[in-house]
Structures are given as C-alpha cells and as structure tokens.
Design a protein around this motif. Structure first.
Motif, PDB file in Angstrom:
ATOM      1  N   ARG A  89      -8.142  55.113-127.131  1.00 48.14           N
ATOM      2  CA  ARG A  89      -9.480  56.202-127.223  1.00 48.14           C
ATOM      3  C   ARG A  89     -10.351  55.648-125.945  1.00 48.14           C
ATOM      4  N   GLN A  90     -10.855  53.838-125.443  1.00 47.22           N
ATOM      5  CA  GLN A  90     -11.522  53.758-124.694  1.00 47.22           C
ATOM      6  C   GLN A  90     -11.359  53.788-123.066  1.00 47.22           C
ATOM      7  N   LEU A  91     -10.549  53.491-123.164  1.00 44.02           N
ATOM      8  CA  LEU A  91      -9.598  53.447-121.524  1.00 44.02           C
ATOM      9  C   LEU A  91      -9.382  55.377-120.915  1.00 44.02           C
ATOM     10  N   HIS A  92      -9.116  56.058-122.465  1.00 44.28           N
ATOM     11  CA  HIS A  92      -9.106  58.097-122.287  1.00 44.28           C
ATOM     12  C   HIS A  92     -10.755  57.722-121.494  1.00 44.28           C
ATOM     13  N   LYS A  93     -11.301  57.665-122.793  1.00 43.12           N
ATOM     14  CA  LYS A  93     -12.656  58.332-122.448  1.00 43.12           C
ATOM     15  C   LYS A  93     -12.934  58.018-120.983  1.00 43.12           C
ATOM     16  N   ASP A  94     -12.823  56.209-120.407  1.00 45.70           N
ATOM     17  CA  ASP A  94     -12.846  56.245-118.858  1.00 45.70           C
ATOM     18  C   ASP A  94     -11.577  56.849-118.506  1.00 45.70           C
ATOM     19  N   GLY A  95     -11.358  57.687-118.484  1.00 50.39           N
ATOM     20  CA  GLY A  95     -10.602  58.482-117.971  1.00 50.39           C
ATOM     21  C   GLY A  95      -8.648  57.690-116.850  1.00 50.39           C
ATOM     22  N   HIS A  96      -8.927  56.804-117.851  1.00 49.09           N
ATOM     23  CA  HIS A  96      -7.579  56.157-116.789  1.00 49.09           C
ATOM     24  C   HIS A  96      -6.407  55.901-117.020  1.00 49.09           C
ATOM     25  N   LEU A  97      -6.252  57.341-119.111  1.00 49.36           N
ATOM     26  CA  LEU A  97      -4.635  56.938-119.282  1.00 49.36           C
ATOM     27  C   LEU A  97      -4.642  57.968-120.360  1.00 49.36           C
ATOM     28  N   PHE A  98      -3.668  58.345-120.785  1.00 48.00           N
ATOM     29  CA  PHE A  98      -3.497  59.766-121.436  1.00 48.00           C
ATOM     30  C   PHE A  98      -3.252  58.872-123.195  1.00 48.00           C
ATOM     31  N   TYR A  99      -3.579  59.261-124.628  1.00 46.65           N
ATOM     32  CA  TYR A  99      -2.876  58.120-125.413  1.00 46.65           C
ATOM     33  C   TYR A  99      -1.981  60.327-126.532  1.00 46.65           C
ATOM     34  N   CYS A 100      -1.482  58.979-127.501  1.00 48.44           N
ATOM     35  CA  CYS A 100      -0.826  60.127-128.514  1.00 48.44           C
ATOM     36  C   CYS A 100      -0.069  58.963-129.388  1.00 48.44           C
ATOM     37  N   THR A 101       0.092  60.182-130.337  1.00 52.50           N
ATOM     38  CA  THR A 101       1.072  59.162-131.987  1.00 52.50           C
ATOM     39  C   THR A 101       2.213  59.864-131.300  1.00 52.50           C
ATOM     40  N   SER A 102       3.904  58.871-131.809  1.00 46.22           N
ATOM     41  CA  SER A 102       5.353  58.945-131.362  1.00 46.22           C
ATOM     42  C   SER A 102       5.028  61.092-131.880  1.00 46.22           C
ATOM     43  N   ARG A 103       3.980  61.167-133.079  1.00 43.21           N
ATOM     44  CA  ARG A 103       4.360  62.527-133.197  1.00 43.21           C
ATOM     45  C   ARG A 103       4.507  63.660-133.138  1.00 43.21           C
ATOM     46  N   THR A 104       3.495  63.488-131.802  1.00 41.14           N
ATOM     47  CA  THR A 104       2.488  64.406-130.238  1.00 41.14           C
ATOM     48  C   THR A 104       2.777  63.661-129.153  1.00 41.14           C
ATOM     49  N   LEU A 105       4.007  62.957-128.940  1.00 39.55           N
ATOM     50  CA  LEU A 105       3.739  62.586-127.549  1.00 39.55           C
ATOM     51  C   LEU A 105       4.660  63.523-127.012  1.00 39.55           C
ATOM     52  N   VAL A 106       6.176  64.167-127.624  1.00 40.04           N
ATOM     53  CA  VAL A 106       6.466  65.704-126.689  1.00 40.04           C
ATOM     54  C   VAL A 106       4.729  66.555-126.443  1.00 40.04           C
ATOM     55  N   GLU A 107       4.701  66.883-127.408  1.00 40.27           N
ATOM     56  CA  GLU A 107       3.279  67.913-127.139  1.00 40.27           C
ATOM     57  C   GLU A 107       2.491  67.251-125.878  1.00 40.27           C
ATOM     58  N   THR A 108       1.654  65.871-125.861  1.00 38.69           N
ATOM     59  CA  THR A 108       1.515  65.680-124.974  1.00 38.69           C
ATOM     60  C   THR A 108       1.901  65.237-123.378  1.00 38.69           C
ATOM     61  N   LEU A 109       2.926  64.787-124.316  1.00 40.30           N
ATOM     62  CA  LEU A 109       3.854  65.230-122.331  1.00 40.30           C
ATOM     63  C   LEU A 109       3.892  66.024-121.409  1.00 40.30           C
ATOM     64  N   LYS A 110       4.154  67.143-122.565  1.00 38.84           N
ATOM     65  CA  LYS A 110       3.321  68.178-121.571  1.00 38.84           C
ATOM     66  C   LYS A 110       2.084  68.776-121.293  1.00 38.84           C
ATOM     67  N   SER A 111       1.162  68.476-121.651  1.00 38.81           N
ATOM     68  CA  SER A 111       0.206  68.981-121.512  1.00 38.81           C
ATOM     69  C   SER A 111      -0.685  67.781-120.210  1.00 38.81           C
ATOM     70  N   MET A 112      -0.074  67.083-120.377  1.00 41.29           N
ATOM     71  CA  MET A 112      -0.135  65.876-119.164  1.00 41.29           C
ATOM     72  C   MET A 112      -1.162  66.738-118.281  1.00 41.29           C
ATOM     73  N   ASP A 113      -2.295  66.542-117.359  1.00 42.83           N
ATOM     74  CA  ASP A 113      -2.158  66.488-115.931  1.00 42.83           C
ATOM     75  C   ASP A 113      -2.834  65.422-114.427  1.00 42.83           C
ATOM     76  N   PHE A 114      -2.434  64.587-114.256  1.00 47.51           N
ATOM     77  CA  PHE A 114      -2.065  62.855-114.303  1.00 47.51           C
ATOM     78  C   PHE A 114      -2.869  63.200-112.669  1.00 47.51           C
ATOM     79  N   SER A 115      -3.246  64.723-112.687  1.00 47.00           N
ATOM     80  CA  SER A 115      -4.303  64.079-110.948  1.00 47.00           C
ATOM     81  C   SER A 115      -5.384  64.436-112.161  1.00 47.00           C
ATOM     82  N   THR A 116      -6.136  64.119-113.192  1.00 46.97           N
ATOM     83  CA  THR A 116      -7.086  63.964-113.522  1.00 46.97           C
ATOM     84  C   THR A 116      -7.994  62.584-113.970  1.00 46.97           C
ATOM     85  N   LEU A 117      -6.421  61.372-113.786  1.00 45.38           N
ATOM     86  CA  LEU A 117      -6.525  60.269-114.711  1.00 45.38           C
ATOM     87  C   LEU A 117      -7.455  59.197-113.101  1.00 45.38           C
ATOM     88  N   LYS A 118      -8.299  58.698-113.129  1.00 45.91           N
ATOM     89  CA  LYS A 118      -9.403  57.786-112.722  1.00 45.91           C
ATOM     90  C   LYS A 118      -8.632  56.136-112.374  1.00 45.91           C
TER      91      LYS A 118
END
Length: 138
Positions: A89-118
C-alpha cells in the motif's frame, strides 16, 4: 495468460518455490512458460523482465524497484498481521508499484498503466529501513 498476452507479453518465467502447484513449462507459437522451483539468484531474470509479478516481501520489492522494473505485487490476503499489504500500500501510494490479490490479478493486469509509475530512487537504504521499522513496529 490472455491478460499477459494482451499486454504484449510473450513469455512468462514463473518461480513456484515450495508451492503445491507446479505447472509444466511449455512453448507455443505465441507464448512461452518457463517454470522452476528455486534459483540461487533472480537478478538476471529481473534484469531481462518487462514486468515483474511478485509477492510483497521487502527484499523482493526492493530488488525489483532498484532494477527500475515495473512491479505488480500479489498480496497473500490470508496472512495475519499482513506486513506485505502495508508495504505494498505504501509503495503504491508513493507511485512505485501496483498491487492486487490473486482474485483481482487479471482485472489489475488489464487496468494497469505503467506510465504512471514513478522511479524508485535506490541508494537510500536507511530510508527504506526506517520505513520498514515503522511498518513492522520494530
């Protein structure tokens, strides 16, 4: 696999560790799956990767972020006192990564935008250690 292929991935290198499931490696005309239990080091795999999907262990996160690779961490939501979730959560809040659970993995893969990562600025282990101390309560 389809979500990864939709992202342009043609190869998945999978470390399964001591997991119960261990799929067989395979290769098709459009996709390759390489599976292994353990290696002495994952640094070469990380260097070659376009995306790393990992658990949220502090060492794993730090290694991938310092290598400048996009990172998606999959939280084990069955853990008590889930420090992995707090770290993710903290590293996501700081913009460094995305996170999910195994149940939300596919949904997260479909919605990620790498260009937003710092970029994660390496070379400041004392700041990372201070953060870990605050999360773990040491």
């Amino acid at each position: 696999m389809q979500a990864l292929q939709d992202l342009g991935c043609h190869q998945l290198v999978l470390q399964v560790g001591r997991g119960k499931e261990c799929p067989d490696s395979f290769s098709t005309a459009t996709f390759t799956l390489e599976v292994f239990r353990f290696k002495s080091s994952l640094s070469e795999d990380v260097k070659k990767a376009d995306l790393v999907i990992s658990h949220a262990g502090a060492g794993s996160c730090l290694e991938v972020l310092e290598a400048g690779k996009p990172l998606l961490v999959v939280i084990n939501d069955k853990l008590m006192d889930n420090h992995q979730l707090e770290l993710a959560r903290q590293l996501h809040k700081d913009g460094h990564l995305f996170y999910c659970t195994s149940r939300t993995l596919v949904e997260t893969l479909k919605s990620m935008d790498f260009s937003t990562l710092k970029p994660f600025v390496p070379g400041q282990p004392e700041k990372f250690a201070t953060f870990l101390d605050s999360v773990i309560g040491s």
